[in-house]
Every structure is written in structure tokens, then in C-alpha cells.
Design an enzyme around this catalytic site. Structure first.
Site, PDB file in Angstrom:
ATOM      1  N   LYS A 197      38.885  43.002  33.107  1.00  0.00           N
ATOM      2  CA  LYS A 197      39.188  44.033  34.109  1.00  0.00           C
ATOM      3  C   LYS A 197      40.657  44.417  34.036  1.00  0.00           C
ATOM      4  O   LYS A 197      41.023  45.594  34.088  1.00  0.00           O
ATOM      5  CB  LYS A 197      38.822  43.538  35.507  1.00  0.00           C
ATOM      6  CG  LYS A 197      37.325  43.583  35.758  1.00  0.00           C
ATOM      7  CD  LYS A 197      36.871  42.746  36.930  1.00  0.00           C
ATOM      8  CE  LYS A 197      35.335  42.696  36.922  1.00  0.00           C
ATOM      9  NZ  LYS A 197      34.779  41.702  37.819  1.00  0.00           N
ATOM     10  N   GLN A 200      36.098  38.475  42.897  1.00  0.00           N
ATOM     11  CA  GLN A 200      35.139  38.036  41.879  1.00  0.00           C
ATOM     12  C   GLN A 200      34.149  37.032  42.482  1.00  0.00           C
ATOM     13  O   GLN A 200      34.550  36.063  43.139  1.00  0.00           O
ATOM     14  CB  GLN A 200      35.899  37.421  40.702  1.00  0.00           C
ATOM     15  CG  GLN A 200      35.044  37.073  39.503  1.00  0.00           C
ATOM     16  CD  GLN A 200      34.439  38.291  38.799  1.00  0.00           C
ATOM     17  OE1 GLN A 200      35.024  39.357  38.757  1.00  0.00           O
ATOM     18  NE2 GLN A 200      33.260  38.118  38.264  1.00  0.00           N
ATOM     19  N   ASP A 236      33.455  47.595  44.424  1.00  0.00           N
ATOM     20  CA  ASP A 236      32.278  46.860  43.965  1.00  0.00           C
ATOM     21  C   ASP A 236      30.994  47.449  44.554  1.00  0.00           C
ATOM     22  O   ASP A 236      29.901  47.171  44.054  1.00  0.00           O
ATOM     23  CB  ASP A 236      32.374  45.399  44.462  1.00  0.00           C
ATOM     24  CG  ASP A 236      32.485  44.406  43.324  1.00  0.00           C
ATOM     25  OD1 ASP A 236      32.076  44.751  42.204  1.00  0.00           O
ATOM     26  OD2 ASP A 236      32.967  43.287  43.579  1.00  0.00           O
TER      27      ASP A 236
HETATM   28  N1  GUN Z   1      30.396  38.546  39.372  1.00  0.00           N
HETATM   29  C1  GUN Z   1      29.505  38.981  38.462  1.00  0.00           C
HETATM   30  N2  GUN Z   1      29.380  40.317  38.520  1.00  0.00           N
HETATM   31  C2  GUN Z   1      30.201  40.737  39.503  1.00  0.00           C
HETATM   32  C3  GUN Z   1      30.523  42.019  40.025  1.00  0.00           C
HETATM   33  O1  GUN Z   1      30.005  43.063  39.637  1.00  0.00           O
HETATM   34  N3  GUN Z   1      31.440  42.017  41.027  1.00  0.00           N
HETATM   35  C4  GUN Z   1      31.998  40.893  41.522  1.00  0.00           C
HETATM   36  N4  GUN Z   1      32.876  41.012  42.516  1.00  0.00           N
HETATM   37  N5  GUN Z   1      31.729  39.689  41.051  1.00  0.00           N
HETATM   38  C5  GUN Z   1      30.842  39.619  40.042  1.00  0.00           C
END
Ligand code: GUN
Length: 296
Positions: A53, A97, A120
Site C-alpha cells: 500500500k 489493517q 476501506d
Molecule cells: N485485510 C485483508 N484485506 C483487507 C482489506 O481490504 N482491508 C483491511 N483493512 N484489512 C484487510
């Protein structure tokens, strides 16, 4: 043989657009979109996502703020950090996350994020907006990426039968709701199959577009697919390598080799849905910057 939907290439095309959009925001409005990514603990998969990211932000000109907290962080401390990020105008998007350590309620944390910074798309306000069809929402990144792949593969979606296998909050439910909306990138007839569906094949055989997010290899085999259908495989399953030994490989939820003979188009795993998700997160961050600064 099916056309292979190249998620890497489409993702790159969208990133070029994001780079241009970020440059324009800088030039016209003197703004730089900012994304805060919060990682609690040292789960290696999560740490890898967070690095990807950050790299995505660097490549597109988005400012990234990284917050790495110890695994023993209290819920209260994380809530305080979310509050601080909510109040920071240089932060347009907040991503905590998941999964979080067990002492922290994911629901409480998600609910604390200001919905206009929830890139998200997990906050109940955004979930509700998706159901209503409000454009000022953030779609969760995986279904948003899936919609891009579908819209670029099927130019006229109106009245197509889209069948989803899986009803998770992250993929199945949001993609079903998004593709049901009355707009050019949707307008489908939507069926959702799940663990209580007795004869999944009965439904999948009717699909013009089949989205498989079941979390299990070989959930969809060639006999379950209508000739010419568009197949989107959302699965990522690590299985033993056919060469034996300790080696593993990643496969989707679809029997790719056989289904690709029947289908009209198919996403590979890896290289299909996967490369799209972080790109859509970056896209949501730019959108968040625009919304927060009232730029249309
Ligand atoms: N963990 C796995 N996929 C995601 C996601 O799309 N967003 C977040 N915040 N955590 C994750």
C-alpha cells in the site's frame, strides 16, 4: 479458449489515471491526497500488504502515513489514534489493517472511523450507501476492483445474470449490491449462492457473469459454467505444489485449466482480482480528498 482478463494490466491503466488525477489536484487545488495505514502487531501477511500500500502511494503521488503499533496495543489506544487521524486534515483516507489482535474489537474500530475517510468501505454508513446506491460512498476495494474488471470486459451489463458464490461482508454481499444498482456499470440480475445452497451448479449454469468468492479450491468446475460466461475468481488458496516436496502454489476457487476452455473470459490467479485491490484503495483515497475538499 477464454480471453484472459489481465488484472495487472488493467490495474496499471487505472494507476496511470490516478497519477494524472493526483497531479491535477496538486496543480489546480494545491492538494495532495493522504492515506494513513495502521498496522497492529507483526502478522507477516498484513505487513506485506501494508508495504504494498505504501509503495502504491509512492508510485501515484499520494502521501502515506504509516502507523505501526505493538501487538499488545489496547483498544483504547487504537481508538485514540483513529480519533487523531479523523481530526487530521492532511489524512483523507484511514485504513486499519485487519485482522486485529483479539483484545481489540474490529467492529468498534471500524465504527469509529469517520465514514468520509473510510476508504476501506467497511463502515456501516458506507455499507448502507452502497445498498441505497449513493455515489458519495466508498466501495470496499476488492468488490470495487471486481466491478472494474467486469465493466471493462462486458460493455453492456444491462439485464445480464450475475451469480455470486459466497456471502462475505468483504466480497459477496457488497459486489451483489453494487451490481444490482441501476447504473451503467451494473444493472444486473443478481443471484447469491452460499453454504446453504443445495445445488450451486443449478444457479452457476445460468450465469452470464460468475463471481466466485467461496474461499475453497475447485468450488467451480467446468460442468458448472455456461459456455461463454465471464468468470471472476476471487479465491487465493495456498495448496501443495504438484511437484511435491514442501513447495506450495496459489490457486483460486475455480478449476482454471478446465473452466478456461468453456468460459468466454476468466481471471487468472494470481494476476486477476489481486492486483486490482490496492489500486482501488488509491482511487478511493483520491475520491476522499475530492469529497472532503468539495471538489467535483
Ligand atoms: N485485510 C485483508 N484485506 C483487507 C482489506 O481490504 N482491508 C483491511 N483493512 N484489512 C484487510
Amino acid at each position: 479458449m477464454a480471453h484472459i482478463i489481465d488484472g495487472k494490466k488493467i490495474s496499471q491503466e487505472i494507476r496511470e489515471q490516478i497519477i494524472a488525477d493526483v497531479a491535477l489536484l496538486k496543480e489546480k487545488n494545491n492538494l495532495q491526497p493522504g492515506l494513513a495505514v495502521v498496522l497492529v502487531g507483526d502478522n507477516p501477511a498484513s505487513a506485506l500488504y501494508v508495504r504494498m500500500k505504501k509503495k502504491g502511494c509512492e508510485e501515484t503521488g499520494i502521501r502515506s502515513f504509516e502507523h505501526v503499533l505493538p501487538g499488545a496495543t489496547s483498544e483504547e489506544d487504537l481508538l485514540h489514534l483513529v480519533d487523531r487521524l479523523n481530526g487530521d486534515s492532511s489524512v483523507n483516507g484511514i485504513l486499519v489493517q485487519l485482522p486485529l489482535p483479539e483484545q481489540i474489537s474490529e467492529e468498534k474500530i471500524i465504527n469509529r472511523i469517520n465514514p468520509i475517510k473510510d476508504v476501506d468501505g467497511f463502515h456501516p454508513v458506507n455499507v448502507g450507501k452502497i445498498v441505497i446506491g449513493d455515489d458519495d460512498c466508498f466501495c470496499p476495494c476488492t468488490p470495487y476492483g471486481i466491478q472494474e474488471l467486469i465493466a471493462r470486459t462486458v460493455p453492456d451489463l444491462k439485464g445480464k445474470h450475475l451469480v455470486v458464490v459466497g456471502r462475505s461482508n468483504i466480497v459477496g454481499k457488497p459486489i451483489a449490491n453494487m451490481m444490482l444498482q441501476k447504473n451503467k456499470r451494473a444493472n444486473c440480475i443478481v443471484t447469491v449462492c452460499h453454504t446453504a445452497t443445495k445445488d450451486i451448479a443449478h444457479y452457476t449454469r445460468q450465469a452470464d457473469i460468475l463471481v466466485v468468492a467461496a474461499g475453497r479450491p475447485n468450488t467451480v468446475t467446468a460442468d458448472m459454467v455456461k459456455p461463454g460466461a465471464v468468470v471472476i475468481d476471487v479465491g487465493t488458496n495456498r495448496v501443495p505444489h504438484p511437484d511435491g516436496g514442501d513447495k506450495t502454489r496459489v490457486v483460486g476457487d475455480v478449476d482454471y485449466e478446465r473452466v478456461s476452455i468453456v468460459a468466454g473470459a476468466i481471471t487468472p490467479v494470481p494476476g486477476g482480482v489481486g492486483p486490482m485491490t490496492i489500486t482501488m484503495l488509491l482511487s478511493n483515497t483520491v475520491k476522499a480528498c475530492r469529497i472532503q475538499n468539495k471538489i467535483r
